[in-house]
Design an enzyme around this catalytic site. Structure first.
Site, PDB file in Angstrom:
ATOM      1  N   HIS A 140       0.809  -1.227   0.000  1.00  0.00           N
ATOM      2  CA  HIS A 140       0.000   0.000   0.000  1.00  0.00           C
ATOM      3  C   HIS A 140       0.844   1.279   0.000  1.00  0.00           C
ATOM      4  O   HIS A 140       0.303   2.351  -0.292  1.00  0.00           O
ATOM      5  CB  HIS A 140      -0.929   0.035   1.218  1.00  0.00           C
ATOM      6  CG  HIS A 140      -1.986  -1.023   1.205  1.00  0.00           C
ATOM      7  ND1 HIS A 140      -2.853  -1.193   0.155  1.00  0.00           N
ATOM      8  CD2 HIS A 140      -2.315  -1.975   2.128  1.00  0.00           C
ATOM      9  CE1 HIS A 140      -3.676  -2.198   0.417  1.00  0.00           C
ATOM     10  NE2 HIS A 140      -3.363  -2.692   1.612  1.00  0.00           N
ATOM     11  N   ALA A 141       2.117   1.199   0.358  1.00  0.00           N
ATOM     12  CA  ALA A 141       2.938   2.413   0.495  1.00  0.00           C
ATOM     13  C   ALA A 141       3.061   3.131  -0.845  1.00  0.00           C
ATOM     14  O   ALA A 141       3.267   2.504  -1.887  1.00  0.00           O
ATOM     15  CB  ALA A 141       4.314   2.050   1.041  1.00  0.00           C
TER      16      ALA A 141
END
Length: 576
Positions: A140-141
């Site tokens: 998700h980063a």
């Protein structure tokens, strides 16, 4: 353990410190699950069948190949005790709630990223077939933003490393959440195809619609399969294999990254799917059959006992071995009660993914993939340097020979006596009563037993006696006192002596004292030439005795008339 399928070379990355990091009270993300997984892998004996590495800590230069400099500097600087100084930056970089600041945050990101990048380098060098980093998979980063418990996107960094050697890389995501961070990073390129099977609709992160297909050169290279609650093993298998067969046919990648988020399992704390370990691991088994470089990473998973079960089972799948359903005793055995089994059972939740719905999504995806040109290529270009040098430690030592390292870092390089160190010959008896496990202490014990054995003692005595004989020097001849009085002139002979052959004078050896070694030389034969009578008043010429090998040089040119030596002295010449 029974063997199943083709054997692959597998390398596995794990650092013992990764389980120490703590997101905070009540937070669902628990890095401790990685330690539990590792402990199960050890106690199942899987570590014997693969290479285990401690990952390096990714440095800022590696992280900024994707993330912005400001964001990585912020992660390196922020700590729980100075958060009040970085209020604006925390809002800007989305750090604080889902992604809290905790002790060792930056080091945790370094370890997670380091394992994935190191695995990619290993695959690039063709030193392994499958690389595993269960501490990775934080999908998700974003470039300048933390998201969904993820701070640094190790997957993007690993794919960038693979792209140095591979024209096309395929990324597959079986986490229940959409892999938005990876898709965003490669949304406009055709060199990476992203395929995600995820829950969609009022569910984090809210992306991954069927119509999200990429943009620009990357159009049709983003594949999203939105799913509903309760999908089971059978339904998942019916969509995964056909879709991936079509992707492999059309895209023809040369390397694969598979994110194995375990929150798609039945009973997950944040999930709503109904997969078992076998259904989840079938994805690993299926992609393994393509015989391409394969990078396996972790991801989500918030019922930690099931996460450890899942990743242990998928490690055995990668290795091609079957492991028992009965869990071996381990440090966290009580976590796996009440049944203490490896496999989990599906729940009775309703599968909302009807056959009609799944077929409709498959048809749409097939249509999109028909738009892909077969195996897009890239122009030839120089290959950049690897992220990790071959011998970085040696280079650092050469550049900084006086640089000190911390005690903690030094201790990590020392093998503890109680560490696992089984070898392939485990179980073979090397000494009576000893098994195959060898560590530092058993090695010392083995050496002491060998040294104390009767045969060894006899050999020692024989060697010591031989050494004493060799070390004892031969008796040196003592200096003979010479008479310095000039010899009287010989009588005049009326007849001239005829020149004749030289006569041999045998030197009589000295008598041996009891217990002494034999005098050297034993019989010295010295030729003494006969000379004509000298004139009156002349002296006889001196005779030089050549020294024997290994003895000291006697005084030069002694007079002929020497007194008889003592018995202990070296043999002297006898005069007629």
């Amino acid at each position: 353990m029974a063997s199943t399928g083709t054997k692959k070379r597998v390398c596995y990355y794990y650092d013992g410190d990764v389980g120490n990091y703590y997101y905070g009270q009540g937070h669902p993300m628990k890095p401790h699950r990685i330690r539990m997984t590792h402990n199960l892998i050890l106690n199942y004996g899987l570590y014997r069948k693969m290479e285990i590495y401690r990952p390096h800590k990714a440095v800022m230069e590696e992280m900024t190949k994707y993330h912005s400099d400001d964001y990585v500097k912020f992660l390196r600087t922020i700590r729980p005790d100075n958060m009040s100084e970085y209020t604006k930056q925390m809002q800007r970089f989305n750090v604080g709630e889902d992604c809290p600041v905790f002790d060792g945050l930056y080091e945790f990101c370094q370890l997670s990223s380091g394992g994935s990048v190191a695995g990619a380098v290993k695959l690039n060098k063709q030193q392994t077939d499958i690389a595993i980093n269960w501490a990775g998979g934080l999908h998700h980063a974003k470039k300048s933003e933390a998201s969904g418990f993820c701070y640094v996107n190790d997957i993007v960094l690993a794919i960038l490393e693979l792209l140095k050697y591979h024209q096309r890389v395929l990324y597959i995501d079986i986490d229940i959440h959409h892999g938005d961070g990876v898709e965003e990073a490669f949304y406009t390129t055709d060199r990476v195809m992203t395929v995600s099977f995820h829950k969609y609709g009022e569910y984090f992160p809210g992306t991954g619609d069927l119509r999200d297909i990429g943009a620009g050169k990357g159009k049709y290279y983003a594949v999203n399969f939105p799913l509903r609650d309760g999908i089971d093993d059978e339904s998942y298998d019916k969509i995964f294999k056909p879709i991936m067969c079509k992707v492999m046919e059309m895209y023809q990648p040369s390397a694969i990254c598979l994110q194995c988020g375990a929150d798609s399992l039945s009973g997950d704390r944040l999930g709503c799917f109904n997969l078992t370990l076998k259904g989840h691991a079938k994805c690993v088994e299926f992609m393994k059959q393509y015989n391409l470089p394969l990078l396996l990473m972790g991801g989500g998973g918030y019922t930690i006992r099931n996460v450890a079960r899942c990743w242990t089972y998928e490690t055995s799948t990668a290795l091609g071995v079957e492991i028992a359903n009965e869990l071996p005793y381990n440090d966290y055995f009580e976590y796996f009660g009440p049944d203490f089994k490896l496999h989990i059972s599906p729940s009775n939740m309703t599968n909302q993914n009807t056959g009609e719905y799944l077929d409709k999504i498959k048809t749409r995806l097939y249509e999109n993939m028909r738009m892909i040109p077969h195996a897009p290529g890239v122009q030839m270009q120089p290959i950049p340097e690897d992220a990790i040098p071959d011998d970085s430690d040696a280079e650092d030592e050469a550049e900084n020979p006086d640089k000190r390292i911390s005690i903690m870092a030094q201790d990590k390089r020392i093998q503890r006596d109680d560490e696992f160190s089984d070898s392939e010959d485990e179980g073979e008896t090397r000494l009576p009563g000893e098994g195959g496990r060898r560590d530092h202490r058993s090695h010392k014990a083995k050496r002491s037993k060998i040294d104390d054995s009767p045969g060894k003692e006899a050999d020692k005595e024989a060697k010591s006696s031989d050494a004493s004989k060799e070390a004892k020097p031969a008796a040196e001849p003592q200096a003979v006192p010479m008479d310095t009085t000039p010899a009287p002139p010989p009588k005049k002979s009326e007849d001239k002596p005829e020149a004749s052959k030289p006569t041999e004078v045998k030197a009589k050896p000295a008598e041996k004292e009891p217990g002494e070694g034999e005098a050297s030389p034993a019989d010295l034969v010295v030729p003494v030439p006969k000379v004509s009578a000298p004139s009156e008043g002349a002296t006889l010429p001196a005779v030089t005795i050549p020294p024997s090998s290994g003895t000291s040089q006697p005084p030069a040119d002694p007079p002929v008339s020497a007194p008889t030596p003592t018995p202990a002295s070296a043999p002297a010449e006898k005069q007629d």
